[in-house]
Design a protein around this motif. Structure first.
Motif, PDB file in Angstrom:
ATOM      1  N   THR A   1       1.237  -3.201   3.669  1.00 11.23           N
ATOM      2  CA  THR A   1       0.588  -2.355   4.683  1.00 11.23           C
ATOM      3  C   THR A   1       1.529  -1.258   5.168  1.00 11.23           C
ATOM      4  OG1 THR A   1      -0.749  -4.231   5.383  1.00 11.23           O
ATOM      5  CG2 THR A   1      -0.572  -2.393   6.924  1.00 11.23           C
ATOM      6  N   PHE A   2       2.773  -1.612   5.393  1.00 11.41           N
ATOM      7  CA  PHE A   2       3.780  -0.653   5.847  1.00 11.41           C
ATOM      8  C   PHE A   2       3.961   0.479   4.838  1.00 11.41           C
ATOM      9  CE2 PHE A   2       8.346   0.549   6.121  1.00 11.41           C
ATOM     10  CZ  PHE A   2       8.342   1.093   7.394  1.00 11.41           C
ATOM     11  N   TYR A   3       4.124   0.111   3.571  1.00 11.48           N
ATOM     12  CA  TYR A   3       4.330   1.151   2.558  1.00 11.48           C
ATOM     13  C   TYR A   3       3.085   2.006   2.402  1.00 11.48           C
ATOM     14  CZ  TYR A   3       5.806   3.765  -1.444  1.00 11.48           C
ATOM     15  OH  TYR A   3       6.148   4.807  -2.264  1.00 11.48           O
ATOM     16  N   PHE A   4       1.918   1.399   2.439  1.00  9.11           N
ATOM     17  CA  PHE A   4       0.682   2.157   2.289  1.00  9.11           C
ATOM     18  C   PHE A   4       0.542   3.188   3.408  1.00  9.11           C
ATOM     19  CE2 PHE A   4      -3.947   2.809   2.549  1.00  9.11           C
ATOM     20  CZ  PHE A   4      -4.184   3.197   1.242  1.00  9.11           C
ATOM     21  N   ALA A   5       0.841   2.773   4.638  1.00  3.03           N
ATOM     22  CA  ALA A   5       0.759   3.701   5.774  1.00  3.03           C
ATOM     23  C   ALA A   5       1.763   4.836   5.627  1.00  3.03           C
ATOM     24  CB  ALA A   5       0.990   2.945   7.082  1.00  3.03           C
ATOM     25  N   LEU A   6       3.005   4.508   5.274  1.00  2.00           N
ATOM     26  CA  LEU A   6       4.019   5.555   5.124  1.00  2.00           C
ATOM     27  C   LEU A   6       3.710   6.476   3.949  1.00  2.00           C
ATOM     28  CD1 LEU A   6       7.390   3.726   5.878  1.00  2.00           C
ATOM     29  CD2 LEU A   6       6.011   5.163   7.388  1.00  2.00           C
ATOM     30  N   ALA A   7       3.158   5.923   2.884  1.00  2.00           N
ATOM     31  CA  ALA A   7       2.819   6.747   1.721  1.00  2.00           C
ATOM     32  C   ALA A   7       1.767   7.778   2.095  1.00  2.00           C
ATOM     33  CB  ALA A   7       2.329   5.864   0.571  1.00  2.00           C
ATOM     34  N   LYS A   8       0.800   7.391   2.914  1.00  2.00           N
ATOM     35  CA  LYS A   8      -0.240   8.336   3.341  1.00  2.00           C
ATOM     36  C   LYS A   8       0.327   9.375   4.304  1.00  2.00           C
ATOM     37  CE  LYS A   8      -3.802   6.857   1.125  1.00  2.00           C
ATOM     38  NZ  LYS A   8      -4.417   7.627   0.091  1.00  2.00           N
ATOM     39  N   ILE A   9       1.145   8.930   5.238  1.00  2.00           N
ATOM     40  CA  ILE A   9       1.690   9.848   6.245  1.00  2.00           C
ATOM     41  C   ILE A   9       2.701  10.823   5.642  1.00  2.00           C
ATOM     42  CG2 ILE A   9       3.099   9.973   8.347  1.00  2.00           C
ATOM     43  CD1 ILE A   9       1.813   7.243   9.124  1.00  2.00           C
ATOM     44  N   TRP A  10       3.621  10.321   4.843  1.00  2.00           N
ATOM     45  CA  TRP A  10       4.737  11.114   4.326  1.00  2.00           C
ATOM     46  C   TRP A  10       4.556  11.561   2.879  1.00  2.00           C
ATOM     47  CZ3 TRP A  10       7.839  13.033   7.811  1.00  2.00           C
ATOM     48  CH2 TRP A  10       7.966  12.371   9.036  1.00  2.00           C
ATOM     49  N   GLY A  11       3.478  11.185   2.272  1.00  2.00           N
ATOM     50  CA  GLY A  11       3.234  11.601   0.899  1.00  2.00           C
ATOM     51  C   GLY A  11       4.158  10.925  -0.105  1.00  2.00           C
ATOM     52  N   LEU A  12       4.506   9.669   0.175  1.00  2.00           N
ATOM     53  CA  LEU A  12       5.379   8.934  -0.751  1.00  2.00           C
ATOM     54  C   LEU A  12       4.613   8.628  -2.034  1.00  2.00           C
ATOM     55  CD1 LEU A  12       7.026   6.446   1.768  1.00  2.00           C
ATOM     56  CD2 LEU A  12       7.984   8.575   0.871  1.00  2.00           C
ATOM     57  N   PRO A  13       5.332   8.557  -3.160  1.00  2.91           N
ATOM     58  CA  PRO A  13       4.649   8.392  -4.455  1.00  2.91           C
ATOM     59  C   PRO A  13       4.120   6.980  -4.692  1.00  2.91           C
ATOM     60  CG  PRO A  13       7.022   8.366  -4.765  1.00  2.91           C
ATOM     61  CD  PRO A  13       6.774   8.690  -3.313  1.00  2.91           C
ATOM     62  N   TYR A  14       3.085   6.910  -5.506  1.00  2.00           N
ATOM     63  CA  TYR A  14       2.542   5.650  -6.041  1.00  2.00           C
ATOM     64  C   TYR A  14       2.119   4.651  -4.961  1.00  2.00           C
ATOM     65  CZ  TYR A  14       4.873   7.563 -10.134  1.00  2.00           C
ATOM     66  OH  TYR A  14       5.302   8.384 -11.140  1.00  2.00           O
ATOM     67  N   GLY A  15       1.545   5.130  -3.891  1.00  2.00           N
ATOM     68  CA  GLY A  15       1.134   4.239  -2.803  1.00  2.00           C
ATOM     69  C   GLY A  15       0.177   3.157  -3.268  1.00  2.00           C
ATOM     70  N   THR A  16      -0.879   3.558  -3.959  1.00  2.00           N
ATOM     71  CA  THR A  16      -1.874   2.597  -4.424  1.00  2.00           C
ATOM     72  C   THR A  16      -1.277   1.620  -5.432  1.00  2.00           C
ATOM     73  OG1 THR A  16      -3.607   4.229  -4.072  1.00  2.00           O
ATOM     74  CG2 THR A  16      -4.150   2.364  -5.483  1.00  2.00           C
ATOM     75  N   GLU A  17      -0.460   2.133  -6.339  1.00  2.00           N
ATOM     76  CA  GLU A  17       0.131   1.280  -7.377  1.00  2.00           C
ATOM     77  C   GLU A  17       1.098   0.260  -6.783  1.00  2.00           C
ATOM     78  OE1 GLU A  17      -0.111   4.546  -7.455  1.00  2.00           O
ATOM     79  OE2 GLU A  17      -1.137   5.098  -9.309  1.00  2.00           O
ATOM     80  N   ILE A  18       1.917   0.691  -5.854  1.00  2.00           N
ATOM     81  CA  ILE A  18       2.901  -0.211  -5.251  1.00  2.00           C
ATOM     82  C   ILE A  18       2.201  -1.276  -4.413  1.00  2.00           C
ATOM     83  CG2 ILE A  18       4.769  -0.346  -3.546  1.00  2.00           C
ATOM     84  CD1 ILE A  18       5.792   2.318  -4.724  1.00  2.00           C
ATOM     85  N   VAL A  19       1.232  -0.850  -3.606  1.00  2.00           N
ATOM     86  CA  VAL A  19       0.513  -1.810  -2.779  1.00  2.00           C
ATOM     87  C   VAL A  19      -0.300  -2.775  -3.653  1.00  2.00           C
ATOM     88  CG1 VAL A  19      -1.271  -2.073  -1.011  1.00  2.00           C
ATOM     89  CG2 VAL A  19       0.475  -0.309  -0.774  1.00  2.00           C
ATOM     90  N   GLY A  20      -0.885  -2.286  -4.721  1.00  2.00           N
ATOM     91  CA  GLY A  20      -1.605  -3.158  -5.648  1.00  2.00           C
ATOM     92  C   GLY A  20      -0.685  -4.185  -6.278  1.00  2.00           C
ATOM     93  N   THR A  21       0.521  -3.769  -6.629  1.00  2.00           N
ATOM     94  CA  THR A  21       1.498  -4.689  -7.209  1.00  2.00           C
ATOM     95  C   THR A  21       1.930  -5.737  -6.195  1.00  2.00           C
ATOM     96  OG1 THR A  21       2.293  -2.969  -8.693  1.00  2.00           O
ATOM     97  CG2 THR A  21       3.750  -4.840  -8.328  1.00  2.00           C
ATOM     98  N   ILE A  22       2.201  -5.307  -4.964  1.00  2.00           N
ATOM     99  CA  ILE A  22       2.581  -6.259  -3.916  1.00  2.00           C
ATOM    100  C   ILE A  22       1.441  -7.255  -3.682  1.00  2.00           C
ATOM    101  CG2 ILE A  22       3.081  -6.493  -1.439  1.00  2.00           C
ATOM    102  CD1 ILE A  22       4.636  -3.834  -1.665  1.00  2.00           C
ATOM    103  N   SER A  23       0.220  -6.767  -3.670  1.00  2.00           N
ATOM    104  CA  SER A  23      -0.930  -7.658  -3.470  1.00  2.00           C
ATOM    105  C   SER A  23      -1.061  -8.664  -4.609  1.00  2.00           C
ATOM    106  CB  SER A  23      -2.216  -6.846  -3.353  1.00  2.00           C
ATOM    107  OG  SER A  23      -2.181  -6.036  -2.210  1.00  2.00           O
ATOM    108  N   ALA A  24      -0.872  -8.206  -5.838  1.00  2.00           N
ATOM    109  CA  ALA A  24      -0.964  -9.112  -6.990  1.00  2.00           C
ATOM    110  C   ALA A  24       0.119 -10.185  -6.933  1.00  2.00           C
ATOM    111  CB  ALA A  24      -0.867  -8.318  -8.294  1.00  2.00           C
ATOM    112  N   VAL A  25       1.328  -9.798  -6.574  1.00  2.00           N
ATOM    113  CA  VAL A  25       2.423 -10.764  -6.446  1.00  2.00           C
ATOM    114  C   VAL A  25       2.120 -11.761  -5.336  1.00  2.00           C
ATOM    115  CG1 VAL A  25       4.868 -11.008  -5.808  1.00  2.00           C
ATOM    116  CG2 VAL A  25       4.178  -9.245  -7.434  1.00  2.00           C
TER     117      VAL A  25
END
Length: 98
Positions: free
Chosen positions: A24-48
């Protein structure tokens, strides 16, 4: 493989609290700051998280089954005091003599 209680509790905390919070933290920061691969990283964390949760769930079920079996078994001290005693054998036990 049996986990120590402390190890189990840490893994359970990681799966139930830390990984979802991190995602959740990374997803929020990715949207706010335009960090790369937000969906991919959060999807990976969710799968793990789901994978580890499933393993912990299976481990818990195996442990509970083992505890239940041990609770229904006659105590060794009882068997030593009365080795030929009538011990309760659950119905459906293939090893029971008729």
């Amino acid at each position: 493989m049996q986990l120590k209680n402390e190890t189990y509790n840490i893994l359970k905390w990681v799966v139930m609290i830390a990984l979802p919070a991190l995602g959740t933290f990374y997803f929020a920061l990715a949207k706010i700051w335009g960090l790369p691969y937000g969906t991919e990283i959060v999807g990976t964390i969710s799968a793990v998280t789901v994978f580890l949760g499933a393993l912990i769930g299976v481990s818990t079920q195996n442990y509970n089954n083992l505890e239940q079996q041990n609770a229904s078994a006659p105590e060794l001290d009882d068997m030593m005091e009365n080795p030929f005693g009538d011990y309760d054998i659950e119905e459906g036990d293939e090893n029971a003599d008729s």
